[in-house]
Design an enzyme around this catalytic site. Structure first.
Site, PDB file in Angstrom:
ATOM      1  CB  THR A  17       1.318   3.758  -6.856  1.00  0.00           C
ATOM      2  OG1 THR A  17       2.625   3.474  -7.363  1.00  0.00           O
ATOM      3  CG2 THR A  17       0.285   3.081  -7.745  1.00  0.00           C
ATOM      4  CG  LEU A  73       4.123  11.638  -9.583  1.00  0.00           C
ATOM      5  CD1 LEU A  73       3.533  12.878 -10.251  1.00  0.00           C
ATOM      6  CD2 LEU A  73       3.616  11.524  -8.152  1.00  0.00           C
ATOM      7  CD  GLU A  74       1.337   2.757 -11.497  1.00  0.00           C
ATOM      8  OE1 GLU A  74       0.505   2.599 -12.405  1.00  0.00           O
ATOM      9  OE2 GLU A  74       1.183   2.311 -10.347  1.00  0.00           O
ATOM     10  CG  LEU A  75       0.147   9.721 -11.400  1.00  0.00           C
ATOM     11  CD1 LEU A  75       0.171  11.153 -11.912  1.00  0.00           C
ATOM     12  CD2 LEU A  75      -0.016   9.694  -9.885  1.00  0.00           C
TER      13      LEU A  75
END
Length: 474
Positions: free
Chosen positions: A246, A269-271
């Protein structure tokens, strides 16, 4: 000036600051210094003073942590325990978090400027509850029996993906730690965790509590250090099977590249995001002016100050770099023609404090409308139709979340289904729950945290087939 600044300066709180107990790397069940002996300064954003000197991990330290996690996965008990036994240990872990709530909340306030009263009353407890949520799933992981079309018996096994590298950001240290570690533990994975260099303290404390709870050595390893060294080593490590990250979209690109050029490890993916909050009129024109008036009333009552003070609504930015970044965006907004309605200035005295800032007359092509600021800055824009609102909300490269405010069910349904974002909040905002998966569309990444969906990403499916002869049925 936006917000209340008592006595012309930042309000200071009086509280007993906890002793910093853990500042070394946590590898294979022990706190150890970095191989190089290097440390980095952990800075209190309230005062700009050094809290502690924390061990700085490099590639060689990540190698040790990955080796410990690999051995714990390949030869250790954790992946082989019955799910009910993993559940028991995780529940003990959660109980220990609740027993240490004051110290954990204080560490997150010292490091990340999270509001202490909120952390003590809710955030840390929510972290413990999320561990309990995934503990409840640990003994419910199973495959399926398949109906084959020929003389075969088929079934699937659901197995832990292996060694996971968690790279977590600074904004909510506790939430980010448990939302990564919890489902990976339940799945039977082992892991290497790299907290943000700005906020390492609570992650080390959680590792200590996990050991006390009975989590075997090597299952949780915490390496503190910088993204360009420790984070890069995790992303490219040949013994790490997955990375869950993240953080910024820019760093997400680098992690994907490292995963592709190393062992093709799985990536979640936490973007970044630029999440709109769309307020509909539902009746007449003119809600814009009413909304501005009410917003200004709220800002006037907004207290900026020491996050240990229970009366404070907003603390400082996490570090000098972020503080200067936010101020630079404010300057860009003014230069590009947006109207500064309120705020826009740093606060006097020590600490990385910025006034709550609101811009109006913002157009879609302005930098403050396109890029993630990650600070106390709001841009307000007008729209006339539902179609226009949808088009403009979808015009960003991001797709993390969005909010809708309306009393019209048809508008709510239409807009929620039209927005390209991973989470839609109707008549609320920033609404999270243990069972509610979160994660982005487009350049906000892929993969989910929270909910059962997060558990699934730490699992992989194996298909098994065997011939059957002379069976009365297939």
């Amino acid at each position: 000036m936006g917000g209340e600044i008592r006595n012309g300066n930042v309000e200071k709180a009086t509280i007993s600051i906890p002793e910093i107990k853990f500042t070394k790397l946590f590898i294979n069940g022990e706190f150890v210094p970095s191989i190089s002996g290097k440390t980095f300064e952990n800075i209190d954003p309230r005062t700009e003073e050094v809290i502690a000197n924390v061990s700085e991990a490099d590639k060689e330290d990540v190698d040790l942590a990955a080796k410990a996690a690999r051995q714990a996965f390949d030869d250790g008990p954790w992946p082989r325990l019955p799910g009910c036994e993993r559940r028991r240990i995780m529940l003990k872990f959660a109980d220990l978090i609740d027993e240490n709530v004051e110290e954990l909340a204080a560490l997150d306030t010292l490091d990340a400027a999270n509001l202490y009263s909120f952390g003590k009353a809710k955030q840390i407890h929510d972290g413990a509850e999320l561990i309990r949520y995934y503990a409840g799933a640990a003994d419910k992981i199973h495959g399926t029996t398949l109906k084959m079309s020929s003389e075969l018996q088929g079934y699937t096994l659901v197995e832990p993906i292996g060694v996971v590298g968690h790279i977590i950001p600074w904004n909510f240290p506790t939430q980010m730690f448990v939302m990564k570690v919890g489902p990976a533990m339940a799945a039977g994975c082992t892991m290497v965790v790299k907290p943000a260099e700005q906020t390492p303290l609570s992650a080390l404390y959680y590792a200590h509590l996990a050991k006390q709870a009975g989590v075997p050595d090597g299952v949780i390893n915490v390496v503190t250090g910088y993204g360009s060294t420790a984070g890069a080593a995790i992303s490219s490590h040949m013994d790490i099977d997955m990375v869950s990250f993240t953080g910024s979209t820019e760093t997400g690109h680098r992690i994907m590249q490292a995963a592709a050029t190393s062992n093709l490890k799985a990536v979640s993916l936490e973007l970044g995001g630029k999440s709109p909050f769309i307020v509909f009129d539902d009746a007449d024109e003119g809600i814009y002016d009413k909304f501005i008036a009410k917003l200004l009333e709220e800002v006037k009552a907004w207290v900026v100050g020491d996050p240990f003070d229970p009366n404070v609504n907003q603390g400082p930015q996490v570090d000098k770099k972020q503080y200067e970044k936010v101020l630079s965006y404010i300057e860009r907004g003014k230069k590009e023609g947006a109207t500064l309605l309120v705020g826009g200035k740093p606060l006097p005295g020590k600490g990385y404090y910025i006034e709550p800032t609101i811009f109006t007359d913002v157009t879609d092509d302005m930098t403050i409308a396109k890029e993630e600021i990650f600070g106390p800055v709001m841009s307000i824009m007008k729209f006339k139709t539902v179609e226009e609102a949808i088009k403009r909300a979808n015009g960003t490269k991001y797709g993390l979340a969005a909010g809708i405010m309306t009393n019209d069910l048809n508008i709510a349904n239409t807009v929620a289904r039209s927005l390209r974002a991973g989470a839609i909040w109707i008549n609320c905002y920033f609404a999270f729950d243990y069972d509610l998966p979160v994660g982005g569309y487009k350049m906000s990444g892929y993969g989910k945290d929270m909910g059962i969906e997060a558990l699934h990403k730490y699992l992989q499916i194996k298909s098994v087939a065997t011939p059957i002869f002379n069976s009365p049925w297939l």
